[in-house]
Design a protein around this motif. Sequence first.
Motif, PDB file in Angstrom:
ATOM      1  N   LEU A  30     -44.906  73.193 -32.939  1.00 48.47           N
ATOM      2  CA  LEU A  30     -45.513  74.196 -33.830  1.00 48.47           C
ATOM      3  C   LEU A  30     -46.944  73.805 -34.182  1.00 48.47           C
ATOM      4  O   LEU A  30     -47.821  74.659 -34.289  1.00 48.47           O
ATOM      5  N   GLU A  31     -47.165  72.515 -34.353  1.00 48.03           N
ATOM      6  CA  GLU A  31     -48.508  72.045 -34.694  1.00 48.03           C
ATOM      7  C   GLU A  31     -49.493  72.389 -33.572  1.00 48.03           C
ATOM      8  O   GLU A  31     -50.625  72.812 -33.822  1.00 48.03           O
ATOM      9  N   PHE A  32     -49.042  72.225 -32.326  1.00 55.73           N
ATOM     10  CA  PHE A  32     -49.893  72.584 -31.164  1.00 55.73           C
ATOM     11  C   PHE A  32     -50.289  74.050 -31.237  1.00 55.73           C
ATOM     12  O   PHE A  32     -51.470  74.406 -31.096  1.00 55.73           O
ATOM     13  N   LEU A  33     -49.315  74.894 -31.508  1.00 57.45           N
ATOM     14  CA  LEU A  33     -49.586  76.337 -31.571  1.00 57.45           C
ATOM     15  C   LEU A  33     -50.439  76.679 -32.801  1.00 57.45           C
ATOM     16  O   LEU A  33     -51.388  77.458 -32.717  1.00 57.45           O
ATOM     17  N   ASP A  35     -52.530  74.817 -34.508  1.00 49.72           N
ATOM     18  CA  ASP A  35     -53.900  74.330 -34.355  1.00 49.72           C
ATOM     19  C   ASP A  35     -54.739  75.364 -33.598  1.00 49.72           C
ATOM     20  O   ASP A  35     -55.870  75.671 -33.982  1.00 49.72           O
ATOM     21  N   ALA A  36     -54.168  75.931 -32.540  1.00 47.73           N
ATOM     22  CA  ALA A  36     -54.894  76.912 -31.725  1.00 47.73           C
ATOM     23  C   ALA A  36     -55.102  78.221 -32.492  1.00 47.73           C
ATOM     24  O   ALA A  36     -56.177  78.827 -32.438  1.00 47.73           O
TER      25      ALA A  36
END
Lengths: 219, 219
Positions: A30-33, A35-36
């Motif tokens: 979720l953090e990857f998504l 951040d974007a």
Amino acid sequence: MKLNYRFRDPALAQLALTHRSIGRPNNERLEFLGDALLGAIIAELLYEVHPRSNEGELSRLRAQLVNGQALAVIARELELGDELKLGPGELKTGGFRRDSILADAFEALVAAVYLDDGFDACRAVVRGLFGERIAALRRSSKDAKTRLQEHLQAGGWPLPIYELTASHGEDHAKTFDVSCTIGEPFPLTAECRGGSRRAAEQDAAEIVLNQLLEQQRKP
Amino acid sequence: MKLNYRFRDPALAQLALTHRSIGRPNNERLEFLGDALLGAIIAELLYEVHPRSNEGELSRLRAQLVNGQALAVIARELELGDELKLGPGELKTGGFRRDSILADAFEALVAAVYLDDGFDACRAVVRGLFGERIAALRRSSKDAKTRLQEHLQAGGWPLPIYELTASHGEDHAKTFDVSCTIGEPFPLTAECRGGSRRAAEQDAAEIVLNQLLEQQRKP
């Protein structure tokens, strides 16, 4: 948690608050998504609020707003620390107070809102949190003419010269061509058109300053 | 231009195709916004298509899809080069064929679609262009167990051992706990739960591989 959003699926919020020290699943994906998504929503906000800034300036502003420390401040305002799920090791060492863990959880939460109710909901939440910060940053940031002048003064170089080179159109819809020129050791000039002399001067100063900084970076 | 989208406001598309060699306004600001939007939309696609990949793996995949060279390939497919607006210098030196100029124009075009008709339209266009590329990347990419095995073999180290440590639940909804262990010179173990032994093994292999790569990076 003081987030101005009510989750349809509370499990998403729970996942966003689950640190990897718990094992899997955790909030890393979720953090990857998030951040974007945050990068895109803040990019749009800055694009709107700074209609004359170029790409480099917009990137610089975004980096001031979206970084581990700044996001941790927001995470604390939202009181995310109280609801983080941490493994025993992180609990013992106060992981709920650590900037990186708080910032990551905030980013994950942004993605959770997106997955829960789509882009518009996510954008509204992020805008609610960043709007005033961006306005404050804007008030405190110096305009291009001021920055160019200060930069030249710091080098002990002559100040820029602004000249009105032409004006076009009727009085009610006039545009102005203005040049900004600096002398040795980096002679540069830029000409811009704007709806006011001031606007054209700011644009020209921005271009000259960016070119100057680029030349000074060269070995 | 072969973009599968019809602009309400064609001036936005024109601006997206205007290189900075023309002067101002040009596509640099749109490129800033488009780059961020593209990052978010591809992040979501990868998040969906790779439900077991961790953050590092997702970032790696995105970097393979979103880089100057890859975006220039798409720009050429869309025949953006024919419609670029370039200054005389860039025209003479064939700027319409340059990867960086094409990639930037493509990013700017993504932002132009967003400003023209919102996130859903932009997302649909980007998904149309990247969906098949992501599927192809997925088919060609090796799974975590294979990558771990190849990495260990390359170092001349013993192969990993997978063990079923427990299984839970009724036959129709069984979950499996599997451990993956590697020996010297980097002894590591990870345990994961999954809906199948294979899924749990892949997850555990992914964790061990990432930890191994991290340890090997350390000085």
